[in-house]
Design a protein around this motif. Sequence first.
Motif, short mmCIF file in Angstrom:
data_model
loop_
_atom_site.label_atom_id
_atom_site.label_comp_id
_atom_site.label_asym_id
_atom_site.label_seq_id
_atom_site.Cartn_x
_atom_site.Cartn_y
_atom_site.Cartn_z
N PHE A 1 44.02 45.85 57.29
CA PHE A 1 44.15 44.51 57.23
C PHE A 1 45.30 43.83 57.69
O PHE A 1 46.27 44.60 57.44
N PHE A 2 45.38 42.47 58.10
CA PHE A 2 46.56 41.80 58.26
C PHE A 2 46.77 41.17 56.78
O PHE A 2 46.05 40.70 56.02
N GLY A 3 48.25 41.12 56.63
CA GLY A 3 48.67 40.53 55.54
C GLY A 3 49.22 41.48 54.37
O GLY A 3 48.94 42.81 54.62
N PRO A 4 49.07 41.10 53.00
CA PRO A 4 48.88 39.65 52.75
C PRO A 4 49.89 38.82 52.88
O PRO A 4 51.20 39.29 53.07
N VAL A 5 49.62 37.48 53.31
CA VAL A 5 50.85 36.62 53.45
C VAL A 5 51.03 35.89 52.25
O VAL A 5 50.15 35.23 51.71
N VAL A 6 51.99 36.39 51.39
CA VAL A 6 52.33 35.75 49.98
C VAL A 6 53.57 35.64 49.78
O VAL A 6 54.42 36.08 50.41
N ALA B 1 56.98 37.61 46.77
CA ALA B 1 56.31 38.90 46.57
C ALA B 1 55.87 39.04 45.14
O ALA B 1 56.96 39.02 44.16
N PRO B 2 54.80 39.45 44.77
CA PRO B 2 54.27 39.81 43.33
C PRO B 2 54.91 40.89 42.85
O PRO B 2 55.30 41.95 43.69
N LYS B 3 55.25 41.18 41.61
CA LYS B 3 55.96 42.14 41.12
C LYS B 3 55.16 42.97 39.89
O LYS B 3 54.21 42.24 39.38
N GLY B 4 55.43 44.03 39.62
CA GLY B 4 55.05 44.84 38.69
C GLY B 4 53.36 44.83 38.59
O GLY B 4 52.70 45.22 39.72
N GLU B 5 52.58 44.65 37.49
CA GLU B 5 51.05 44.90 37.50
C GLU B 5 50.70 43.71 38.49
O GLU B 5 49.37 43.96 39.06
N ASP B 6 51.19 42.28 38.65
CA ASP B 6 50.70 41.60 39.59
C ASP B 6 50.69 42.08 40.97
O ASP B 6 49.73 41.89 41.82
N ALA B 7 51.61 43.03 41.40
CA ALA B 7 51.80 43.56 42.63
C ALA B 7 50.55 44.56 42.75
O ALA B 7 49.98 44.45 44.11
N VAL B 8 50.40 45.33 41.77
CA VAL B 8 49.15 46.44 41.77
C VAL B 8 47.95 45.65 41.81
O VAL B 8 47.02 46.19 42.49
N LEU C 1 47.08 42.88 43.27
CA LEU C 1 46.94 42.36 44.37
C LEU C 1 46.56 43.56 45.52
O LEU C 1 45.74 43.20 46.44
N PHE C 2 47.34 44.59 45.34
CA PHE C 2 46.86 45.66 46.22
C PHE C 2 45.52 46.20 46.03
O PHE C 2 44.92 46.34 47.06
N ASP C 3 45.20 46.32 44.80
CA ASP C 3 43.96 46.95 44.57
C ASP C 3 42.78 45.98 45.06
O ASP C 3 41.75 46.41 45.69
N GLY C 4 43.08 44.59 44.90
CA GLY C 4 42.13 43.69 45.54
C GLY C 4 42.12 43.53 46.97
O GLY C 4 40.88 43.34 47.44
N CYS C 5 43.26 43.75 47.50
CA CYS C 5 43.16 43.62 49.09
C CYS C 5 42.35 44.93 49.83
O CYS C 5 41.63 44.47 50.49
N VAL C 6 42.59 45.78 49.06
CA VAL C 6 41.88 47.21 49.54
C VAL C 6 40.43 47.06 49.09
O VAL C 6 39.79 47.38 50.09
#
Length: 197
Positions: free
Chosen positions: A153-158, A161-168, A170-175
């Motif tokens: 996928f392209f992005g995310p454009v964010v 940049a989220p950190k910690g659990e927020d980063a995870v 977002l990653f899981d949601g994008c995938v």
Amino acid sequence: MFFDPACPWAWMTSRWLMEVERAKGITVTWSVMSLAVLNEGRDLPEDYRALMDRAWGPVRVIIAAAREHGDDVVKRLYDAMGTRIHLEGEKDFDVVVEDALAEVGLPAELASYAAPTASDETDRALRASHERGISLVGDEVGTPIINVDGVAFFGPVVSPAPKGEDAVRLFDGCVLVAGTPGFFELKRTRDVGPIFD
């Protein structure tokens, strides 16, 4: 992750992906794509065309450095270049390249690859790397491109940049979303620029 060091949104995504790498224990492979290649032949505003003309240099140098010194230099050069471009505001990409090579401990002579006439072989390798990324998602996108086990996928454009659990999350949601058959796009108007924290 496919990136162009000139792109502030790719920089934001790369910082997020580094958080995910730490939190999930994944390994990110860093690959070059080129906004200059992507935008060849397109009618662009004058200021963006000027940026695209300058953007060839850094990606050419990263490609040449990887060819001559191994793929492990790609991320180090990206970090060094991106810090100068996005955090320090350096607009002279020749200075960015020279300083980044020095920081990473690579020969200063690699800067010669930034020139338009430096090497057809380097441009072929750059275009091939770019095509690997674009072939995953199509050419109606830009940088960054992420590929996770065949889900691209392209992005995310964010921003920021989220950190910690927020980063995870977002990653899981994008995938998850990008891996849904028939899913193509989520988008909303950006109301904030890159927040480099």
